[in-house]
Design a protein around this motif. Sequence first.
Motif: not given
Length: 657
Positions: A349, A352-353, A389, A392-393, A395-396, A416-417, A422, A425
């Motif tokens: 998280t 990713a953020t 955030e 990222a959340y 996806d988390r 995800l990274l 990203l 995103r």
Amino acid sequence: MNPLPHRQTSKTQHNSSPVLVAMQSEQVPRHRRLWASLMSTFVLLIASGYTPVTRTAHAEPPVPNRDISVAPESNTDYRPDMTAVQTDSYSVSTANPVSTTAARDVLAAGGTAADALVTAQLVLGLVEPQSSGIGGGGYILYHDASSDSVTAIDGRETAPDNAPDTYLSQISATDTRAPEPDARRSGRSIGVPGIMAALGTLHAQHGKTQWGDLVQPAITLSENGFDISPRLATTIEDNAADLARDPEAAAYYLNPDGTGKKTGTRLTNPAYATTLTSLKLNGPQALYTGKIADDIVARARSEHGGTTPSSLTTADLAKYNPTVKQALCGPYRTHIVCGAPPSTSGGVTVAATLGILSHADLSAMKPLKVDNNGGVPSPEAVHIISEAERLAYADRDAYLADTAFENLPDGDYTKLLNPEYLAQRYSHINPEKSMGTAKAGTFDTDHARGEDQPEHGTSHISVVDSYGNAASMTTSVESAFGSFHMVDGFMLNNQLTDFAATPRDDDGQLKANRVEGGKRPRSSMSPTIVYTMTKTGERGDLYAVVGSPGGAVIPQFVIKTLIGILDWGLDPQQAVALPNFGARNKPETGIGGEHPDIGNDGKATPEAQELVDDLTRRGHTVNLDEQSSGLSAIIRTRDGHLLGGADPRREGAVMGG
């Protein structure tokens, strides 16, 4: 955007473009006044054996001469105008000055960061039992200077082998009633404790001091006693009814009339001393076999007062092993940020953020009126960071779980990274309008998208030793006092409530973060170590150690602090003191009202009012509830000194030499 030049710590400047490195509590709604004066805090420190370090500038943090309020899993009332603690050789920050003192003494005697973690955790389990202890679990990130390596140790709790996927939602296959009195307070929430095994593995690999010498300080404190701190006293008071359910907990924490023991009460814990003596003589494995293991299982399986028992067995404890993994590392500006990989979602998280935010010019959005308390973040910064955030959340929540069981999405959580992903995103962020609730990215999966599980109590320790090693450890019993079950002088966790309560969604699809035997529940713990970046885009010199408690919002606390240091040029004390802010994947954007500039008591500064008004205009639902972080940060300055900061919202202290 490069951080300010004076924040660089490498031997040479590193200005190359980032290159991807190989990847391998909630907000607290209320508080009470507790600390009456400066003298009460001094009494606490002196009674705990605190002595200043002559080589340390400002070895103890400044303590304000005013009331300090606390809340369950609890921040103390904000201690304003704390200044960073500079040391020459080593530094440690924990959530309690008694623990910091003990860990500092280990470092002063030539111990490593690994050694200091062992002593700090054992003492925290005594003086801050509501947050962490040997009945819980955690994650360790460790930088070994001699090999120039950074590794992660997963000491997360595991579910009993025979736990079905309905373990938290119904008593049995034939008895579909919910566990009594609820999942947390029943035996069903108790996972196999992992932190002692993780510390044992760490010490075997990186320790220098004899194991028994590291255990002894906590034994001595248990036998001689310590004074209850204000934060512990309030947490006892707020949880007295639940502590009363357990005979050992009631006898230890409560007065005969059922009220909680007060600030300054001297506590001895002979049962914990006996447990620690066994650990001293027989090593960490003493928790997993023999009498202590038998006692843990008996307590978890007890049906006292109609409590639904655990299915934990001594075989579950005996087979527990922490996992050692490669740290999850990636670029941010001119630095490399490393965190812990799953089973925690925190490292992903945070990474990713930051990857999303690498496309934003945050250096142009610095806080307003910067002072010792960090200033007030600009509306533009809070908006952009909160939106990142949310993404990222999303996806988390949708994809992350224990990768020993679920390696999502598309069989590889590191997708995800991916930098291109990203960047895509980031394109979803509207600079003038909040998305409210973000959609998860589209990946192939057979599992239902999960929900955001609430999490609460935790603690954090940051250490840099005289050899150049560093450790970041986040450790937890989950909620305040865990499951409320106490055995042999320590609290048992309720970490299994971090699993999805039900195994399937409304469409019948299995959730990735469902209960399975031997599985680790998803966590948000985010221990972090930061490095400079070399000219070729590789990991350079050790730069910073960061981490925090705080449950599901831990990543937000860590992100705020990293941005404060790396983008805004704040020193570590300013960065941790800065108002907490951010968002999970919901319309609500939190801004910690405990900060004196934010003022949820109606005393907001003009800058804070402008922040709230601007965010509201952009569609955010602003929440000014207090946020119970317990951040710590230590950086190495360009001239080789260490500079440390402790969260003014709790009782923590930075010390060193």
